[in-house]
Design a protein around this motif. Structure first.
Motif, short mmCIF file in Angstrom:
data_model
loop_
_atom_site.label_atom_id
_atom_site.label_comp_id
_atom_site.label_asym_id
_atom_site.label_seq_id
_atom_site.Cartn_x
_atom_site.Cartn_y
_atom_site.Cartn_z
N LEU A 44 0.87 -1.17 0.00
CA LEU A 44 0.00 0.00 0.00
C LEU A 44 0.91 1.22 0.00
N GLN A 45 0.76 2.06 -0.99
CA GLN A 45 1.71 3.17 -1.12
C GLN A 45 0.98 4.45 -1.51
N PRO A 46 1.03 5.48 -0.68
CA PRO A 46 0.39 6.73 -1.07
C PRO A 46 1.30 7.58 -1.96
N ASP A 47 0.68 8.32 -2.86
CA ASP A 47 1.42 9.24 -3.71
C ASP A 47 1.65 10.52 -2.91
N PRO A 48 2.88 10.97 -2.77
CA PRO A 48 3.11 12.17 -1.95
C PRO A 48 2.54 13.45 -2.56
N LEU A 49 2.25 13.45 -3.84
CA LEU A 49 1.82 14.68 -4.49
C LEU A 49 0.31 14.73 -4.74
N GLU A 70 -3.84 12.70 -3.92
CA GLU A 70 -4.60 11.87 -2.99
C GLU A 70 -4.51 10.40 -3.33
N ASN A 71 -3.94 10.12 -4.50
CA ASN A 71 -3.96 8.74 -4.99
C ASN A 71 -3.19 7.80 -4.08
N ILE A 72 -3.72 6.61 -3.99
CA ILE A 72 -3.03 5.57 -3.25
C ILE A 72 -2.96 4.35 -4.14
N LEU A 87 -2.71 -4.31 -9.77
CA LEU A 87 -2.53 -2.97 -9.23
C LEU A 87 -3.87 -2.24 -9.20
N PHE A 88 -4.14 -1.58 -8.10
CA PHE A 88 -5.31 -0.72 -7.98
C PHE A 88 -4.83 0.66 -7.57
N VAL A 89 -5.33 1.66 -8.29
CA VAL A 89 -5.04 3.02 -7.87
C VAL A 89 -6.38 3.66 -7.54
N PHE A 90 -6.46 4.25 -6.35
CA PHE A 90 -7.75 4.79 -5.93
C PHE A 90 -7.55 6.01 -5.07
N LYS A 91 -8.66 6.77 -4.92
CA LYS A 91 -8.69 7.84 -3.94
C LYS A 91 -9.58 7.36 -2.80
N ALA A 144 6.86 -1.06 -3.46
CA ALA A 144 6.47 -0.10 -4.49
C ALA A 144 6.71 1.29 -3.95
N VAL A 145 6.92 2.22 -4.82
CA VAL A 145 7.13 3.59 -4.38
C VAL A 145 6.73 4.55 -5.49
N PHE A 146 6.18 5.70 -5.08
CA PHE A 146 5.90 6.76 -6.03
C PHE A 146 7.10 7.69 -6.07
N ILE A 147 7.58 7.99 -7.26
CA ILE A 147 8.68 8.94 -7.36
C ILE A 147 8.19 10.15 -8.14
#
Lengths: 509, 834
Positions: free
Chosen positions: B590-595, B597-599, B611-615, B636-639
């Protein structure tokens, strides 16, 4: 390519007081000299001129000691009852003292009999001092008055009776010839001007004032009474700057270091505290055997003299560097060899060939680098290492264990070597910071040397000692756990109320 | 571009550099190494990658310099082709299709037209016996040639290229397999077989691992599993052969190599020490220790100035012949297990993960390059199999990247757990992290999670770190000022210890504003006020253990998300303290996007990951991508992207500001991309062309502009007259002829006809005005992009040769021939009649 990384030696935070510049300075005194007086020492005063003799007032005598003399070089004993507050004049030639019978006496340092006697006080005079014009004396007495005397004519100039209790301390300004301060048991400190009929300023200390002090600048006034030391700003009309409560019994005496950077206070709680006059924090503390009544510092802080209630005079002299030079210097290569080429200024066309920095490795690191594990362990078990820096020994043991070669290093030792190893274990195995590593070592040693137990009396003795120590430690830990359990029970009852209130909040989930 | 962009999973972070033995160019200025499907050309002086030779469709297994032409390079691959490259320009010259899986490749200076390859026996997939065959490379000038003339040389040999070596001037070939050394003499056509006993009396392990042949003498060196090296001599007699033994390695000899003159033998292994044996004697040896990790391959440059060693940590070390390291080419270090997870350094936006043992590697994803290694453990690493080393298990950065917290542990069966937490502060002057505080045993058991409070560091808030441990506690560490009068010093110390019914703490997480701390204890999530450290509320979703925990961000900051081990994704509302929604998904990451609301959540079911991307506040997920990889996704990580990318499709909006990277079970770093492969590749080839272009000196600008102006003037003046010649100049054939390097060109007889043809005026002639206009435009263009002109010509050869040689030439030549024949016949008959 990375170079060899030396063994990481764990550093442990040092317990106890930190070593600062101040502790180094104030610890740099020789072992104290104790001189027994006849009674409680109520005043010590250093002569302002070299060789800085000091006058000690105790019981009915005033003794004058030389700097390093254990015996008094002169004694004034013309008092019928107790003498108080023998104080030098600025030129170091005259000495004034109060007395229980209410007479102030003025002595010549070279003479024996009093030069002048000032009669007028009806009760004991506890404080006398010269004003800075040298021709007048002020005195404070238990008859609640303080008086000014003229030395040449031996007459009273003026008498102030504003205090409502004993006047027990006072101080004269070094800058203003007319200004002096008195402190009294009526909890006040009053500032007097000799040209005026009344006091010019009064500050309320809150406790019976035992000692007062003016800073050399004359702007700050320090008063001590009860457990407090208070600093007042005179220029701001007697505003309280700071109140220090570092003693747990009455503070009896105050003193400034010669630089004016440090303030010392002595107390009945047997401590002398050194404060920094910038931050008003305690930077150092001295312990003494008995309650302190008087305290004096020689110019340049050469000597600290402390007088105590049991009549002991404690004299500490500053250490000097000469002691170090007793050891002959080691012969080193000439200075020339070090500076050779160092001061050569490179020219523009010169190529600069940088020498690779040789990082010096410790002996055990060198041995570890070449995988000589047994020798590395021997190196850290040598005498200065194992006693002074056990953390290095333990770090190397840990590193060997990490490399999987600890068993090899421990094995194959003769009686003497094993004895050293066991002695080290016995000493440190229960120390919490080393225990995890040393327990492994101990287990391995027992595994390795179990077959040879019983062959050497020395080793057997050591093993038994180790066993004893570990058993003791186990008992101790069990006890500690018991205490912890009790404490947990106590804490549980204390926090019960708080959690119930939380429970209510979280019930909704 | 395209309306329906498909979201694709793309591999990134480069492939293994140390898969095969690297090769040097003749002048040792370039180094070639196989990297996945590519061959990379590095400069030995600058460590920069100069070219990437792309063309193979499967793993490249061997690279060799063409012994006939030192500017050419052979490569072979599992896709069954041998390719010949011009490595100075990065051009594919020829492809030989063999049709078998090629496992190794050898060339000999002596045999001009044949090369040697190792192929599986009977060309079966599962076959584990291999054979060495020679392939005749046909001298047909076509681009793609079938090479089917195979002749068997040795049967039943090892698959590894290290197990076969060619001897002095190609007189014999030596191959090792198991306990046998096979030597085949080409002239006598005889095989000698030298067996060794499986185990000697001293418990030695005699299995062969590698072989090398002396370049000048009849001497074969073989490496063995027990670390011995045997030097075989006199092996042309079946009985009277001799061998001497060199022994230094305590573990397997991984590779052997002779220097060019054969004066010294190099060997390497697990110890990561390069050993140089001089004159083949046991006493004259030199060492180059601490090379970082196991040496897999050793290669020597043809001119004798360099050696290079390939290591298991994806590194190639170039070593000068006096045993000094001269350069290091380092790829993304892929360990066996990435314990720290994928972390982003907020300062450099680099990906941070476990690198070399005890190190943290900073890897720049944009340039696909390792930025630097940070030594965390700071201990001598002993290269020995079976040693229990200190592991770096956790790493976390503060919001601005000014603090780094790391946890290392060593777990031994015999001794207790060794734990150490280190806090590193970023030093602006040295531009790296320096150790600030070391904490021994921060917890009594394993540290399961650590996180910094994301507060704005400009504000006067003390930096705060929270660690959660298996000992049932979470600890709050704060930076305290313990400086005194003389020394300014800052250190971290424990501020608060919290626990919840002594359950082990699994996760911890701060809310975005840092006001709340969520710590999960087994099945329960506890929320704490970060000012007073009071327990605010608890959430629970029995009976699953909490696996992941994160707060929503920005507009969704009132939500707390958690996943449980029994396959639920739960979203709690922090305002109402109630479960908002839950979904049955076996989420493992479970990884939140720092920029935004997406997770991103990655679920795993038996075989594949989805993969699921959701708010958190929207019921429908933004994106669902099934089957992103086989096996479990590890991390996983958001860059954040440097420049926000415009994404056409609404579905892929979540990719516009930051990119999601993930690590698969096989330790491959993957990402998502909407672009096609070609688009992704263009930047690199462009960059290549620019490197080749001329430097823009003031003189060039002056002269180039002047010349262009003159040309356009001439064009305008002469109009139609010059059209044909200009046409000819712009024809691709002429360009090909003039701009392709001479050694790559096909023979002149082929080019002649094309050249002549290009000079002909095409049949469908355009009206003169039109053509003139076109020329005008062209020349203007040329003026504008005088620099790029060269680029175009550089890029074209990649495409053109196939077109021209493959299609146009045969057609034209055939028709010409027909015409010629007709004319001949006609001529003769006519003369005879007269």
């Amino acid at each position: 390519m990375a170079s060899y990384k030396p063994v990481v030696v764990q550093s442990f935070p040092k317990l106890g007081e930190k070593i600062t510049q101040d502790t180094l300075y104030w610890k740099n005194y020789k072992t104290p000299v104790q001189i027994k007086e006849f009674g409680a020492v109520n005043k010590i005063d250093f002569s302002p001129i070299p060789p800085h003799n000091y006058a000690v007032t105790a019981s009915s005598r005033i003794h004058i000691y030389g700097r390093y003399s254990q015996e008094p070089i002169k004694t004034f004993s013309r008092f019928k009852d107790a003498a108080y507050c023998a104080t030098y004049r600025d030129d170091g030639k005259l000495l004034v003292a109060g007395s229980e019978e209410g007479i102030v006496r003025l002595f010549d340092i070279s003479g024996r009999a009093a030069l002048r006697q000032f009669d007028g006080h009806t009760k004991a005079v506890h404080v006398v001092d010269f004003l800075s014009d040298k021709y007048r004396i002020f005195s404070g007495a238990d008859d609640y008055t303080s008086k000014l005397w003229d030395i040449p004519s031996a007459t009273e100039i003026v008498s102030y009776s504003e205090h409502t209790d004993y006047v027990r301390c006072g101080y004269t300004s070094k800058l203003n010839t007319d200004l002096f301060v008195t402190g009294s048991y009526d909890h006040t400190v009053k500032v007097f001007d000799a040209r005026r009929e009344k006091s010019v300023m009064t500050v309320e200390h809150g406790q019976p004032v035992e000692s007062v002090l003016l800073f050399p600048s004359g702007g700050l006034l320090v008063s001590a009474g009860g457990r407090y030391v208070k600093v007042w700003d005179i220029l701001k009309g007697g505003q309280l700057l700071v109140s220090l409560k570092n003693h747990h019994k009455t503070v009896t005496c105050l003193c400034l270091s010669s630089s004016g950077q440090r303030l010392l206070s002595g107390s009945l709680d047997r401590h002398v505290k050194v404060y920094s006059t910038t931050s008003y924090k305690v930077v150092h503390s001295f312990d003494f055997a008995a309650s302190i009544l008087s305290l004096a510092l020689a110019p340049e802080d050469e000597t600290i003299v402390v007088g105590m209630t049991n009549g002991v005079l404690n004299v500490r002299h500053r250490k000097h560097e000469e002691s170090k030079e007793r050891f002959p210097k080691k012969k080193r290569p000439a200075y020339r060899t070090f500076v050779k080429g160092r001061n050569y200024m490179p020219k523009q066309e010169d190529f600069f060939v940088s020498k690779p920095v040789r990082n010096h490795l410790k002996k055990y690191d060198k041995l570890l680098k070449s995988f000589q594990v047994s020798k590395a362990l021997d190196a850290v078990l040598e005498v200065p290492n194992r006693s002074r820096t056990p953390e290095i020994t333990v770090a190397v043991m840990q590193e060997l264990n990490r490399r999987g070669t600890l068993k090899n290093a421990l094995a194959g030792r003769d009686e003497k070597q094993l004895d050293v190893l066991l002695a080290f274990l016995i000493r440190y195995v229960v120390e919490p910071r080393f225990a995890p590593v040393l327990i492994t070592v101990a287990e391995m040693i027992i595994d390795i040397y179990l077959p040879v137990v019983g062959q050497s009396a020395v080793i057997d003795k050591q093993f038994l000692k180790l066993q004893e120590i570990i058993e003791k430690e186990i008992d101790y830990q069990a006890e500690l756990l018991e205490v912890l359990g009790m404490m947990d029970a106590l804490f549980a009852t204390m926090t019960r109320k708080k959690t119930t209130s939380l429970e209510n909040k979280t019930n909704g989930i | 571009m395209v309306a329906q962009e498909a979201l694709r999973v793309v591999r990134c972070g480069g492939s293994k550099l140390s898969g095969t033995r690297a090769a040097f160019s003749a002048d040792a200025k370039s180094l070639f190494c196989a990297s996945g499907d590519y061959v990379k050309v590095y400069s030995t002086a600058t460590e920069e990658c100069v070219h990437i030779l792309q063309g193979h469709t499967n793993l490249v297994t061997g690279i060799q310099l063409n012994p006939q032409n030192h500017m050419q390079l052979y490569s072979c691959s599992l896709d069954g082709t041998i390719k010949l490259w011009d490595f100075t320009d990065g051009i594919l010259i020829k492809t030989f299709v063999v049709g078998y899986k090629l496992f190794a490749f050898y060339t000999l200076a002596g045999s001009e037209d044949s090369v040697f390859i190792i192929i599986p026996k009977r060309n079966e997939e599962a076959s584990d016996s291999f054979q060495l065959v020679s392939v005749k490379l046909p001298k047909i000038p076509d681009q793609e040639v079938e090479a089917k003339e195979l002749s068997l040389i040795l049967d039943d040999i090892g698959q590894s290229p290290k197990c076969t070596a060619f001897g002095r001037e190609g007189e014999y070939v030596a191959s090792v397999c198991g306990l046998h050394l096979l030597v085949y003499f080409f002239k006598k056509k005889k095989i000698h077989r030298f067996p060794l006993s499986a185990t000697s009396s001293k418990g030695a392990n005699n299995y062969f691992t590698c072989v090398a042949c002396h370049p000048k003498e009849d001497c074969i060196a073989s490496g063995h599993k027990d670390g011995k090296i045997r030097l075989w001599r006199n092996f042309n007699h079946k009985r009277e052969y001799t061998f001497s033994t060199l022994h230094w390695h305590h573990d397997v000899v991984m590779d052997l190599a002779f220097s060019v003159e054969g004066t010294s033998l190099l060997s390497g292994g697990v110890e990561s020490v390069l050993v140089q044996w001089r004159d083949g004697s046991d006493c004259k040896k030199e060492f180059l220790p601490r090379l970082g990790s196991t040496i897999e391959h050793i290669a020597a440059s043809p001119n004798g100035t360099f050696f290079c060693t390939s290591h298991t940590d994806n590194k190639i070390t170039i070593i000068h012949s006096n045993l000094r390291v001269s350069a290091i080419i380092q790829g993304l270090v892929k360990g066996t297990d990435v314990k720290t997870g994928l972390v982003v350094d907020p300062r450099t936006k680099a990906l941070v993960l476990n690198g070399k043992p005890g190190h943290l590697q900073f890897y720049c994803l944009q340039t696909d390059k390792q930025l630097y290694n940070l030594d965390i453990v700071q201990q001598e690493y002993i290269h020995q199999i079976g040693l229990n080393q200190v592991d770096l298990v956790k790493a976390a950065f503060s919001a601005r990247g000014s603090w780094l917290a790391t946890v290392e542990q060593r777990e031994d069966k015999e001794t207790e757990l060794e734990l150490q937490m280190k806090l590193w502060s970023y030093d602006e002057q040295t531009q790296s992290f320096t150790l600030n505080t070391r904490i021994n045993m921060p917890h009594e058991s394993h540290v399961t999670a650590l996180c910094f409070r994301d507060t704005d560091e400009l504000e006067d808030v003390t930096p705060t770190l929270v660690t959660a441990g298996k000992d049932g506690r979470f600890k709050v560490w704060v930076l305290v000022n313990d400086s005194d009068a003389e020394k300014q010093s800052m250190g971290w110390s424990c501020d608060f210890v919290g626990s919840y019914h002594n359950y082990p703490a699994n996760n911890c997480c701060f809310s975005e504003d840092g006001s709340l701390l969520a710590v999960s204890f087994e099945e329960t999530v506890t929320v704490w006020d970060s000012d007073t450290w009071d327990l605010k509320c608890t959430f629970c979703h029995p009976p699953g253990r909490i696996r992941n925990l994160c707060f929503g961000r920005l507009s969704c900051s009132k939500y707390l998300l958690g996943t449980t081990s029994n396959g639920f994704l739960c979203c709690w509302n922090l305002l109402s303290c109630a479960l908002e929604w839950s979904a049955q998904l076996n989420i493992i990451v479970l990884q939140p996007d720092p920029l935004s609301e997406n997770i991103a959540a990655v679920s795993w079911l038996s075989e594949h990951s989805d993969l699921f991307v959701f708010k958190p506040n929207e019921p429908r997920p933004l994106c669902i991508q099934r089957n992103i990889c086989r096996g479990r996704v590890q991390w996983a990580v958001f860059i954040p992207r440097e420049v926000p990318e415009s994404v056409g499709s609404e579905n892929h909006k979540w990719l516009s500001r930051s990119q999601l990277y993930f690590l698969t079970q096989t330790q491959d770093l993957m990402t998502f991309s909407t672009k096609s492969t070609e688009e992704r590749l263009t930047p690199s080839s462009k960059q290549l062309a620019i490197e080749e272009s001329l430097p823009v000196t003031p003189f060039y600008l002056l002269l180039g502009k002047h010349r262009n102006q003159q040309q356009s003037k001439e064009n305008a003046d002469l109009g139609t007259a010059v059209v044909p010649s200009h046409l000819a100049q712009h024809s691709p054939a002429i360009k090909e002829l003039l701009h392709t390097p001479a050694h790559v060109l096909p023979s002149a007889s082929f080019l002649c006809s094309i050249f002549i043809n290009s000079l002909l005026i095409p049949k469908e002639n355009k009206s003169a005005g039109e053509v003139a206009d076109e020329v005008e435009m062209d020349s203007e263009k040329a003026e504008d992009e005088s620099d790029e002109d060269i680029e175009v010509t550089e890029m074209e050869p990649d495409i053109n040769p196939t077109e021209i040689l493959g299609e146009i030439t045969p057609k034209l030549s055939k028709s010409q021939e027909k015409e010629l024949r007709k004319i001949r016949r006609m001529d003769y008959s006519w003369i005879a009649a007269l």
